[in-house]
Design a protein around this motif. Structure first.
Motif, PDB file in Angstrom:
ATOM      1  N   PRO A   8       0.852  -1.215   0.081  1.00 23.98           N
ATOM      2  CA  PRO A   8      -0.033  -0.053   0.023  1.00 23.98           C
ATOM      3  C   PRO A   8       0.923   1.199   0.101  1.00 23.98           C
ATOM      4  N   GLY A   9       0.251   2.263  -0.602  1.00 23.24           N
ATOM      5  CA  GLY A   9       0.874   3.733  -0.367  1.00 23.24           C
ATOM      6  C   GLY A   9       0.004   4.589  -1.151  1.00 23.24           C
ATOM      7  N   THR A  10       0.369   5.901  -1.134  1.00 20.62           N
ATOM      8  CA  THR A  10      -0.237   6.925  -1.526  1.00 20.62           C
ATOM      9  C   THR A  10       0.433   7.183  -2.961  1.00 20.62           C
ATOM     10  N   PHE A  11       1.509   6.808  -3.175  1.00 16.94           N
ATOM     11  CA  PHE A  11       2.189   6.736  -4.640  1.00 16.94           C
ATOM     12  C   PHE A  11       1.595   8.152  -5.598  1.00 16.94           C
ATOM     13  N   HIS A  40      -6.439   9.695   2.942  1.00 16.98           N
ATOM     14  CA  HIS A  40      -7.368  10.640   3.767  1.00 16.98           C
ATOM     15  C   HIS A  40      -6.319  11.323   4.506  1.00 16.98           C
ATOM     16  N   HIS A  41      -5.081  10.625   4.934  1.00 15.34           N
ATOM     17  CA  HIS A  41      -4.141  10.926   6.073  1.00 15.34           C
ATOM     18  C   HIS A  41      -3.276  12.007   5.634  1.00 15.34           C
ATOM     19  N   LYS A  42      -3.373  12.339   4.174  1.00 15.37           N
ATOM     20  CA  LYS A  42      -2.573  13.572   3.690  1.00 15.37           C
ATOM     21  C   LYS A  42      -3.130  13.870   2.374  1.00 15.37           C
ATOM     22  N   GLN A  43      -3.048  15.187   2.165  1.00 18.71           N
ATOM     23  CA  GLN A  43      -3.445  15.834   0.888  1.00 18.71           C
ATOM     24  C   GLN A  43      -2.596  15.471  -0.083  1.00 18.71           C
ATOM     25  N   LEU A  76      -9.642   1.298   5.683  1.00 18.09           N
ATOM     26  CA  LEU A  76      -8.522   0.660   6.517  1.00 18.09           C
ATOM     27  C   LEU A  76      -7.872  -0.294   5.387  1.00 18.09           C
ATOM     28  N   LEU A  77      -6.532  -0.144   5.879  1.00 12.23           N
ATOM     29  CA  LEU A  77      -5.702  -1.231   4.802  1.00 12.23           C
ATOM     30  C   LEU A  77      -6.100  -2.807   5.103  1.00 12.23           C
ATOM     31  N   VAL A  78      -6.242  -2.857   6.530  1.00 17.01           N
ATOM     32  CA  VAL A  78      -6.691  -4.412   6.840  1.00 17.01           C
ATOM     33  C   VAL A  78      -8.095  -4.708   6.140  1.00 17.01           C
ATOM     34  N   ILE A  90       3.481  -5.311   2.425  1.00 19.71           N
ATOM     35  CA  ILE A  90       4.876  -5.005   2.066  1.00 19.71           C
ATOM     36  C   ILE A  90       5.037  -3.655   2.258  1.00 19.71           C
ATOM     37  N   ARG A  91       6.174  -3.135   2.808  1.00 19.27           N
ATOM     38  CA  ARG A  91       6.451  -1.626   3.130  1.00 19.27           C
ATOM     39  C   ARG A  91       7.857  -1.620   2.917  1.00 19.27           C
ATOM     40  N   GLY A  92       8.405  -0.593   2.228  1.00 19.16           N
ATOM     41  CA  GLY A  92       9.714  -0.092   1.916  1.00 19.16           C
ATOM     42  C   GLY A  92      10.112   0.645   2.933  1.00 19.16           C
ATOM     43  N   ILE A  93      11.526   0.510   3.532  1.00 19.92           N
ATOM     44  CA  ILE A  93      12.053   1.251   4.548  1.00 19.92           C
ATOM     45  C   ILE A  93      13.276   1.766   3.883  1.00 19.92           C
ATOM     46  N   ARG A  94      13.453   3.168   3.838  1.00 18.51           N
ATOM     47  CA  ARG A  94      14.589   4.001   3.262  1.00 18.51           C
ATOM     48  C   ARG A  94      15.690   4.269   4.385  1.00 18.51           C
ATOM     49  N   SER A  95      15.318   4.453   5.625  1.00 20.66           N
ATOM     50  CA  SER A  95      16.272   4.668   6.354  1.00 20.66           C
ATOM     51  C   SER A  95      15.648   4.797   7.689  1.00 20.66           C
ATOM     52  N   GLU A 100      10.390   4.271  12.817  1.00 19.30           N
ATOM     53  CA  GLU A 100       9.397   4.527  13.735  1.00 19.30           C
ATOM     54  C   GLU A 100       8.054   4.435  13.249  1.00 19.30           C
ATOM     55  N   TYR A 101       7.707   5.208  12.233  1.00 16.13           N
ATOM     56  CA  TYR A 101       6.238   5.141  11.600  1.00 16.13           C
ATOM     57  C   TYR A 101       5.792   3.787  11.147  1.00 16.13           C
ATOM     58  N   GLU A 102       6.906   2.987  10.528  1.00 13.98           N
ATOM     59  CA  GLU A 102       6.601   1.610  10.146  1.00 13.98           C
ATOM     60  C   GLU A 102       6.112   0.871  11.396  1.00 13.98           C
ATOM     61  N   PHE A 129      17.188   8.511  -1.137  1.00 10.36           N
ATOM     62  CA  PHE A 129      16.758   9.773  -0.995  1.00 10.36           C
ATOM     63  C   PHE A 129      15.578  10.258  -1.485  1.00 10.36           C
ATOM     64  N   VAL A 130      14.665   9.090  -2.379  1.00  6.29           N
ATOM     65  CA  VAL A 130      13.836   9.646  -3.235  1.00  6.29           C
ATOM     66  C   VAL A 130      12.282   9.658  -2.298  1.00  6.29           C
ATOM     67  N   SER A 131      11.515  10.757  -2.701  1.00 10.64           N
ATOM     68  CA  SER A 131      10.350  10.717  -2.172  1.00 10.64           C
ATOM     69  C   SER A 131       9.247  11.266  -3.077  1.00 10.64           C
ATOM     70  N   SER A 132       8.130  10.925  -3.025  1.00 12.53           N
ATOM     71  CA  SER A 132       7.149  11.675  -4.136  1.00 12.53           C
ATOM     72  C   SER A 132       6.846  12.917  -3.719  1.00 12.53           C
ATOM     73  N   SER A 133       7.139  13.736  -2.631  1.00 10.90           N
ATOM     74  CA  SER A 133       7.097  15.126  -2.485  1.00 10.90           C
ATOM     75  C   SER A 133       8.194  15.741  -3.090  1.00 10.90           C
ATOM     76  N   LEU A 134       9.594  15.310  -2.912  1.00  7.26           N
ATOM     77  CA  LEU A 134      10.856  15.791  -3.468  1.00  7.26           C
ATOM     78  C   LEU A 134      10.481  15.859  -5.029  1.00  7.26           C
TER      79      LEU A 134
HETATM   80  N1  COA Z   1      10.785   4.675  -2.512  1.00  6.72           N
HETATM   81  C1  COA Z   1      10.425   6.079  -2.818  1.00  6.72           C
HETATM   82  N2  COA Z   1       9.852   6.711  -2.021  1.00  6.72           N
HETATM   83  C2  COA Z   1       9.136   5.888  -0.883  1.00  6.72           C
HETATM   84  C3  COA Z   1       9.648   4.653  -0.867  1.00  6.72           C
HETATM   85  C4  COA Z   1      10.297   4.010  -1.591  1.00  6.72           C
HETATM   86  N3  COA Z   1      10.741   2.843  -1.675  1.00  6.72           N
HETATM   87  N4  COA Z   1       8.878   4.285   0.353  1.00  6.72           N
HETATM   88  C5  COA Z   1       8.166   5.329   1.027  1.00  6.72           C
HETATM   89  N5  COA Z   1       8.278   6.322  -0.083  1.00  6.72           N
HETATM   90  C6  COA Z   1       7.928   7.585   0.015  1.00  6.72           C
HETATM   91  C7  COA Z   1       6.584   8.107  -0.631  1.00  6.72           C
HETATM   92  O1  COA Z   1       7.127   8.755  -1.756  1.00  6.72           O
HETATM   93  C8  COA Z   1       6.126   9.026   0.635  1.00  6.72           C
HETATM   94  O2  COA Z   1       6.880  10.414   0.193  1.00  6.72           O
HETATM   95  P1  COA Z   1       5.956  11.669   0.379  1.00  6.72           P
HETATM   96  O3  COA Z   1       5.593  11.678   1.932  1.00  6.72           O
HETATM   97  O4  COA Z   1       6.896  12.767   0.095  1.00  6.72           O
HETATM   98  O5  COA Z   1       4.657  11.803  -0.486  1.00  6.72           O
HETATM   99  C9  COA Z   1       6.449   8.692   1.940  1.00  6.72           C
HETATM  100  O6  COA Z   1       7.726   7.835   1.636  1.00  6.72           O
HETATM  101  C10 COA Z   1       5.611   7.658   2.391  1.00  6.72           C
HETATM  102  O7  COA Z   1       4.511   7.319   1.672  1.00  6.72           O
HETATM  103  P2  COA Z   1       3.702   5.895   1.442  1.00  6.72           P
HETATM  104  O8  COA Z   1       4.670   4.888   1.410  1.00  6.72           O
HETATM  105  O9  COA Z   1       2.974   6.338   0.320  1.00  6.72           O
HETATM  106  O10 COA Z   1       3.074   5.947   2.852  1.00  6.72           O
HETATM  107  P3  COA Z   1       1.913   6.946   3.309  1.00  6.72           P
HETATM  108  O11 COA Z   1       2.132   7.379   4.611  1.00  6.72           O
HETATM  109  O12 COA Z   1       1.728   7.686   2.223  1.00  6.72           O
HETATM  110  O13 COA Z   1       0.869   5.883   3.079  1.00  6.72           O
HETATM  111  C11 COA Z   1      -0.553   4.099   4.085  1.00  6.72           C
HETATM  112  C12 COA Z   1       0.675   4.938   4.211  1.00  6.72           C
HETATM  113  C13 COA Z   1      -1.395   4.431   2.756  1.00  6.72           C
HETATM  114  C14 COA Z   1      -0.183   2.700   3.801  1.00  6.72           C
HETATM  115  C15 COA Z   1      -1.227   4.168   5.583  1.00  6.72           C
HETATM  116  O14 COA Z   1      -1.554   5.427   5.494  1.00  6.72           O
HETATM  117  C16 COA Z   1      -2.581   3.264   5.486  1.00  6.72           C
HETATM  118  O15 COA Z   1      -2.493   1.997   5.529  1.00  6.72           O
HETATM  119  N6  COA Z   1      -3.776   3.979   5.261  1.00  6.72           N
HETATM  120  C17 COA Z   1      -5.271   3.417   5.136  1.00  6.72           C
HETATM  121  C18 COA Z   1      -5.911   3.738   6.641  1.00  6.72           C
HETATM  122  C19 COA Z   1      -5.189   2.747   7.645  1.00  6.72           C
HETATM  123  O16 COA Z   1      -5.630   1.561   7.572  1.00  6.72           O
HETATM  124  N7  COA Z   1      -4.967   3.593   8.820  1.00  6.72           N
HETATM  125  C20 COA Z   1      -4.439   2.787   9.826  1.00  6.72           C
HETATM  126  C21 COA Z   1      -3.076   2.006   9.486  1.00  6.72           C
HETATM  127  S1  COA Z   1      -2.271   1.951  10.909  1.00  6.72           S
END
Ligand code: COA
Length: 165
Positions: A8-11, A40-43, A76-78, A90-95, A100-102, A129-134
């Motif tokens: 999952p992700g916002t992508f 819904h957690h971020k714009q 909800l993701l679940v 599956i979640r990616g960890i960059r640093s 903490e968040y994960e 170092f890559v993120s969608s906002s950057l």
């Molecule tokens: N490569 C590049 N960027 C990466 C990355 C990777 N491997 N892994 C993470 N990122 C970046 C993303 O680009 C994003 O960057 P940004 O903040 O600049 O836009 C940031 O890391 C985090 O994004 P993402 O992985 O999409 O996570 P998220 O915080 O946006 O989304 C959800 C998290 C959607 C999985 C989570 O909010 C969710 O499950 N929501 C559903 C509601 C729910 O179930 N809530 C309770 C769950 S506890």
């Protein structure tokens, strides 16, 4: 037993860093759902339809071992895990900053759906170092993001946010 995963992700938008995770996760699962969150957690800058369209194009170019299926989800993701019968998140960890968040996210998801496991993949160094906002900011200011996103995403960014560049 088939191993079904969900990534999952916002992508907003999908980057090469995400692609790296999708490719590697696809090899670990028989089927991988790439779940684009309404978010819904971020714009988000881009609409859910646009983000899903980008993801479909990117995934069509990935040749992993398993099936990779882009879907959208809200709520909800679940619940998406239940809907798609996914037992692995599956979640990616960059640093360490991501950790903490994960940690919290995986704890809450396991609380809500006992039995679901979160698998963390360490992002490949060259994308750490890559993120969608950057990516959005760099593209908006006319910087070259060509190596960091799929060409279809780059074109989309050019049309959508570099109109005035
Ligand atoms: N490569 C590049 N960027 C990466 C990355 C990777 N491997 N892994 C993470 N990122 C970046 C993303 O680009 C994003 O960057 P940004 O903040 O600049 O836009 C940031 O890391 C985090 O994004 P993402 O992985 O999409 O996570 P998220 O915080 O946006 O989304 C959800 C998290 C959607 C999985 C989570 O909010 C969710 O499950 N929501 C559903 C509601 C729910 O179930 N809530 C309770 C769950 S506890």
């Amino acid at each position: 037993m088939r191993r079904i995963g969900i990534y999952p992700g916002t992508f907003d938008p999908v980057t090469r860093g995400h692609e790296d995770i999708i490719r590697r996760a696809g090899a670990l699962c028989d089927r991988l759902y790439v779940a684009v969150a309404q978010g819904h957690h971020k714009q988000s800058l881009f609409s859910l339809e646009d983000r899903l369209d980008l993801m479909r194009t990117v995934c069509a170019d990935l040749h992993g071992n398993g099936e990779v299926i882009p879907v959208a989800f809200d709520g909800l993701l679940v619940d998406a895990c239940r809907q798609y019968r996914a037992s692995l998140i599956i979640r990616g960890i960059r640093s360490v900053a991501d950790y903490e968040y994960e940690h919290q996210l995986s704890g809450m998801n396991r609380h809500l759906l006992p039995g679901v496991e979160t698998v963390f993949l360490i992002t490949t160094d060259r994308y750490s170092f890559v993120s969608s906002s950057l990516i959005r900011e760099t593209a908006r200011l006319g910087g070259d993001v060509g190596e960091l996103v799929h060409p279809y995403v780059k074109n989309f960014l050019t049309v959508k946010i570099c109109k005035d560049c």
